[in-house]
Write a protein that holds these residues in place. Sequence first.
Motif, PDB file in Angstrom:
ATOM      1  N   ASP A   1     -14.422  71.540 -46.549  1.00 36.28           N
ATOM      2  CA  ASP A   1     -13.575  72.950 -46.848  1.00 36.28           C
ATOM      3  C   ASP A   1     -14.344  74.107 -47.017  1.00 36.28           C
ATOM      4  OD1 ASP A   1     -14.395  72.196 -49.147  1.00 36.28           O
ATOM      5  OD2 ASP A   1     -12.591  72.417 -50.196  1.00 36.28           O
TER       6      ASP A   1
ATOM      7  N   HIS B   1      -0.763  76.467 -38.738  1.00 37.28           N
ATOM      8  CA  HIS B   1      -1.993  76.085 -38.640  1.00 37.28           C
ATOM      9  C   HIS B   1      -2.896  77.287 -38.165  1.00 37.28           C
ATOM     10  CE1 HIS B   1      -5.765  73.767 -37.962  1.00 37.28           C
ATOM     11  NE2 HIS B   1      -5.738  74.302 -36.802  1.00 37.28           N
ATOM     12  N   LEU B   2      -2.388  78.114 -37.197  1.00 39.32           N
ATOM     13  CA  LEU B   2      -3.118  79.141 -36.798  1.00 39.32           C
ATOM     14  C   LEU B   2      -3.280  80.539 -37.667  1.00 39.32           C
ATOM     15  CD1 LEU B   2      -1.660  79.093 -33.074  1.00 39.32           C
ATOM     16  CD2 LEU B   2      -4.079  79.002 -33.757  1.00 39.32           C
TER      17      LEU B   2
ATOM     18  N   ASN C   1      -8.252  81.954 -43.401  1.00 39.78           N
ATOM     19  CA  ASN C   1      -9.579  81.776 -43.975  1.00 39.78           C
ATOM     20  C   ASN C   1     -10.831  82.375 -43.569  1.00 39.78           C
ATOM     21  OD1 ASN C   1      -8.633  79.154 -45.450  1.00 39.78           O
ATOM     22  ND2 ASN C   1      -8.458  77.973 -43.441  1.00 39.78           N
ATOM     23  N   LYS C   2     -10.474  83.130 -42.209  1.00 40.20           N
ATOM     24  CA  LYS C   2     -11.504  84.061 -41.751  1.00 40.20           C
ATOM     25  C   LYS C   2     -11.415  85.399 -42.579  1.00 40.20           C
ATOM     26  CE  LYS C   2     -11.116  82.078 -37.063  1.00 40.20           C
ATOM     27  NZ  LYS C   2     -10.512  82.286 -35.817  1.00 40.20           N
TER      28      LYS C   2
ATOM     29  N   GLU D   1      -3.234  79.824 -41.211  1.00 39.50           N
ATOM     30  CA  GLU D   1      -4.232  79.377 -42.044  1.00 39.50           C
ATOM     31  C   GLU D   1      -5.535  79.405 -41.495  1.00 39.50           C
ATOM     32  OE1 GLU D   1      -1.555  76.224 -44.407  1.00 39.50           O
ATOM     33  OE2 GLU D   1      -2.675  75.398 -42.864  1.00 39.50           O
ATOM     34  N   SER D   2      -5.953  79.346 -40.242  1.00 36.74           N
ATOM     35  CA  SER D   2      -7.246  79.806 -39.811  1.00 36.74           C
ATOM     36  C   SER D   2      -7.593  81.207 -39.896  1.00 36.74           C
ATOM     37  CB  SER D   2      -7.281  79.218 -38.361  1.00 36.74           C
ATOM     38  OG  SER D   2      -8.442  79.544 -37.616  1.00 36.74           O
ATOM     39  N   ASP D   3      -6.540  82.100 -39.612  1.00 36.53           N
ATOM     40  CA  ASP D   3      -6.620  83.675 -39.843  1.00 36.53           C
ATOM     41  C   ASP D   3      -6.989  83.921 -41.040  1.00 36.53           C
ATOM     42  OD1 ASP D   3      -6.450  84.092 -37.186  1.00 36.53           O
ATOM     43  OD2 ASP D   3      -4.293  84.783 -37.417  1.00 36.53           O
TER      44      ASP D   3
ATOM     45  N   ALA E   1      -4.242  73.466 -46.909  1.00 36.03           N
ATOM     46  CA  ALA E   1      -3.280  73.475 -45.856  1.00 36.03           C
ATOM     47  C   ALA E   1      -1.695  72.924 -46.133  1.00 36.03           C
ATOM     48  CB  ALA E   1      -3.656  72.896 -44.421  1.00 36.03           C
TER      49      ALA E   1
ATOM     50  N   ASP F   1     -11.710  76.593 -47.857  1.00 31.81           N
ATOM     51  CA  ASP F   1     -10.408  76.780 -47.050  1.00 31.81           C
ATOM     52  C   ASP F   1      -9.169  76.834 -47.958  1.00 31.81           C
ATOM     53  OD1 ASP F   1     -11.817  76.755 -44.728  1.00 31.81           O
ATOM     54  OD2 ASP F   1     -11.693  74.619 -44.329  1.00 31.81           O
TER      55      ASP F   1
END
Length: 217
Positions: free
Chosen positions: A63, A28-29, A35-36, A31-33, A134, A131
């Motif tokens: 999303d 999850h972390l 997306n940024k 995927e957050s990176d 996930a 996004d």
Amino acid sequence: MTYDELKTQVANYLNRGDLTSQMDIFIHLTESDINKKLKHQDMMKRAVAKADSTSQYMQLPADWINCINIELNTADHKVLMQQSIESLDLKRMSINNAKGTPQYFAISDDAIELCPTPDKDYELQLTYYADVPALSSTNTTNFVSKNYPDIYIYGCCKHASIFLMEDERIRLFENLFDKALEEVRLQQERASFGKGSLLNRRRTYGKAGKKTYYFNN
């Protein structure tokens, strides 16, 4: 690379078999990176939304990352011009908050603000960066895991190293993660500016045949 294969590979890279309960957090972390930091053609998405005369605001898709284009779904496909919130307020004041055909928009928190406020119902086409879907036990792959698995591996290893407080490994995997992202960016750049003659063409977004999603119906 599938969801289960990713978890196995991360455990192998770290030579640890005791992080199974944390793997979903590392994914999850990562995927957050992603997306940024990543802007890829496979993250471009279209959605059709309804704007009505009861409000100048429209909810953003869940999303949503960044706007590429918003246009009216009319015969002339009029493109709305993006403004800052302050500029949009000034334009609204200049027309005494009169209603009309939307010409401008601003992104405010999780909403699109239109100006003028719609004088009737309008259908808008939104083109935006979305996004990355996930990974999970039910969604086992996405375009990143299939085409660029090293991004996931290095990203998960970076966050696992943070969890384990292994400072040297954090820097190693962070550098590898950023390098993998940069290679994708360069690949996109080369694809966009390939050899050949330039031809005038109507501007389009994303890959042909991509689905159009409907919301706010």
